[in-house]
Design a protein around this motif. Sequence first.
Motif, PDB file in Angstrom:
ATOM      1  N   ASP A  27       0.926  -1.102  -0.034  1.00  0.00           N
ATOM      2  CA  ASP A  27       0.095  -0.048   0.024  1.00  0.00           C
ATOM      3  C   ASP A  27       0.946   1.057   0.040  1.00  0.00           C
ATOM      4  OD1 ASP A  27      -2.496  -1.120  -0.045  1.00  0.00           O
ATOM      5  OD2 ASP A  27      -2.251  -1.755   2.238  1.00  0.00           O
ATOM      6  N   GLN A  28       2.034   1.192   0.230  1.00  0.00           N
ATOM      7  CA  GLN A  28       2.877   2.259   0.295  1.00  0.00           C
ATOM      8  C   GLN A  28       3.334   2.806  -1.004  1.00  0.00           C
ATOM      9  OE1 GLN A  28       6.595   1.148   2.198  1.00  0.00           O
ATOM     10  NE2 GLN A  28       5.416   0.443   4.269  1.00  0.00           N
ATOM     11  N   VAL A  29       3.234   2.173  -1.965  1.00  0.00           N
ATOM     12  CA  VAL A  29       3.413   2.572  -3.359  1.00  0.00           C
ATOM     13  C   VAL A  29       2.155   2.710  -4.344  1.00  0.00           C
ATOM     14  CG1 VAL A  29       5.683   1.740  -3.428  1.00  0.00           C
ATOM     15  CG2 VAL A  29       3.985   0.108  -4.353  1.00  0.00           C
ATOM     16  N   LEU A  30       0.791   2.328  -3.772  1.00  0.00           N
ATOM     17  CA  LEU A  30      -0.220   2.236  -4.459  1.00  0.00           C
ATOM     18  C   LEU A  30      -1.031   3.679  -4.063  1.00  0.00           C
ATOM     19  CD1 LEU A  30      -1.264  -1.610  -4.648  1.00  0.00           C
ATOM     20  CD2 LEU A  30      -0.289  -0.122  -6.418  1.00  0.00           C
ATOM     21  N   ALA A 170      -8.457  -1.373   9.365  1.00  0.00           N
ATOM     22  CA  ALA A 170      -8.364   0.104   9.190  1.00  0.00           C
ATOM     23  C   ALA A 170      -6.856   0.198   8.942  1.00  0.00           C
ATOM     24  CB  ALA A 170      -8.590   0.535  10.688  1.00  0.00           C
ATOM     25  N   ASP A 171      -5.941  -0.210   9.449  1.00  0.00           N
ATOM     26  CA  ASP A 171      -4.782  -0.203   9.240  1.00  0.00           C
ATOM     27  C   ASP A 171      -4.209  -0.502   7.616  1.00  0.00           C
ATOM     28  OD1 ASP A 171      -4.117   0.672  11.885  1.00  0.00           O
ATOM     29  OD2 ASP A 171      -3.419  -1.640  12.380  1.00  0.00           O
ATOM     30  N   ALA A 268       5.248   0.914 -10.953  1.00  0.00           N
ATOM     31  CA  ALA A 268       5.915   1.506  -9.576  1.00  0.00           C
ATOM     32  C   ALA A 268       5.657   0.265  -8.459  1.00  0.00           C
ATOM     33  CB  ALA A 268       5.174   2.544  -8.954  1.00  0.00           C
ATOM     34  N   TRP A 269       4.527  -0.401  -8.503  1.00  0.00           N
ATOM     35  CA  TRP A 269       4.383  -1.537  -7.494  1.00  0.00           C
ATOM     36  C   TRP A 269       5.262  -2.662  -7.827  1.00  0.00           C
ATOM     37  CZ3 TRP A 269       2.641  -6.397  -8.491  1.00  0.00           C
ATOM     38  CH2 TRP A 269       2.561  -7.172  -7.646  1.00  0.00           C
TER      39      TRP A 269
END
Length: 301
Positions: A27-30, A170-171, A268-269
């Motif tokens: 999720d850091q790159v999307l 949630a995280d 990127a992913w």
Amino acid sequence: MRAVSTFKTLGATLAGLMAAGTAFAQDQVLPELETIGIPNQDGYGFQTAATELMRDVIWLDTFLLWIITIISLFVTVLLLICAFKFNAKRGHKPATFTHNSALEVAWTVVPIIILIAIIPPSLTLLFKQQVIPEADITIKATGNQWYWTHEYVDHEFGFDSFMLAKDELADAGYEQDEYLLATDTAVVIPTGKTIVVQVTGSDVIHAWTIPAFGVKQDAVPGRLAQLWFEVDEGKEGIYFGQCSELCGKDHSYMPITVKAVSQADYDAWLAAAKSEYAEGPATVKVADANMTKVLENEAAN
């Protein structure tokens, strides 16, 4: 702790430990994505179609529904007319004729015409689903009790996908009503590209299903089946699926999450994923070893 509390096999235990350290790294790159392919509370129709295959499925279903509805209404009207007109209380005397040639020809020919009308769209859709085009991206999906392993065949990496517990949603960026649907790692694909998914099982029969894509394929141990789809450009979002073949006590807890993104976001992913999942999940080796044993047994027999 995962929502699926018991993993009795060594392969599943190792996979759970490895997934814990990389659960939400992708999720850091999307970008933040809208949830599109999700079941609706009290819904009675199909999910929003995200592929041409699903649009064809909806069209065929509507076409058949019209035919069924017209036939049902016609038969119902005939029954009501007969019940009223020929009711014994009205003093009607039974007819003495034994047959009516024109009527018998009609109720034989009309169903034949209806069946012939159904054949072309049905076969067209069947061949479109089953004739696999050349893939832009090939993914191997292996069903395990009770989670999925996804391998990006062209790039030689893979990961396990476990259902998220309620306190993890949630995280990971999911809503509470997406419990039982969201996984810690999602299959990521670009829109506008042909995706071919090779489907198999490592233990029992599972089924890889994404309703919004119009795809469903049994995952049979020792066999490698294929399905394909192409998500429409502009339909970037999150799509949920489930194992759709009863596979044991935790069958309800092995969902599938697919994130459709733009080509730039996918690139990127992919760059990050190649590094993050370079060694692949432990269960990839377990699944391959199980399949090898099955194939060896079939060859021996």
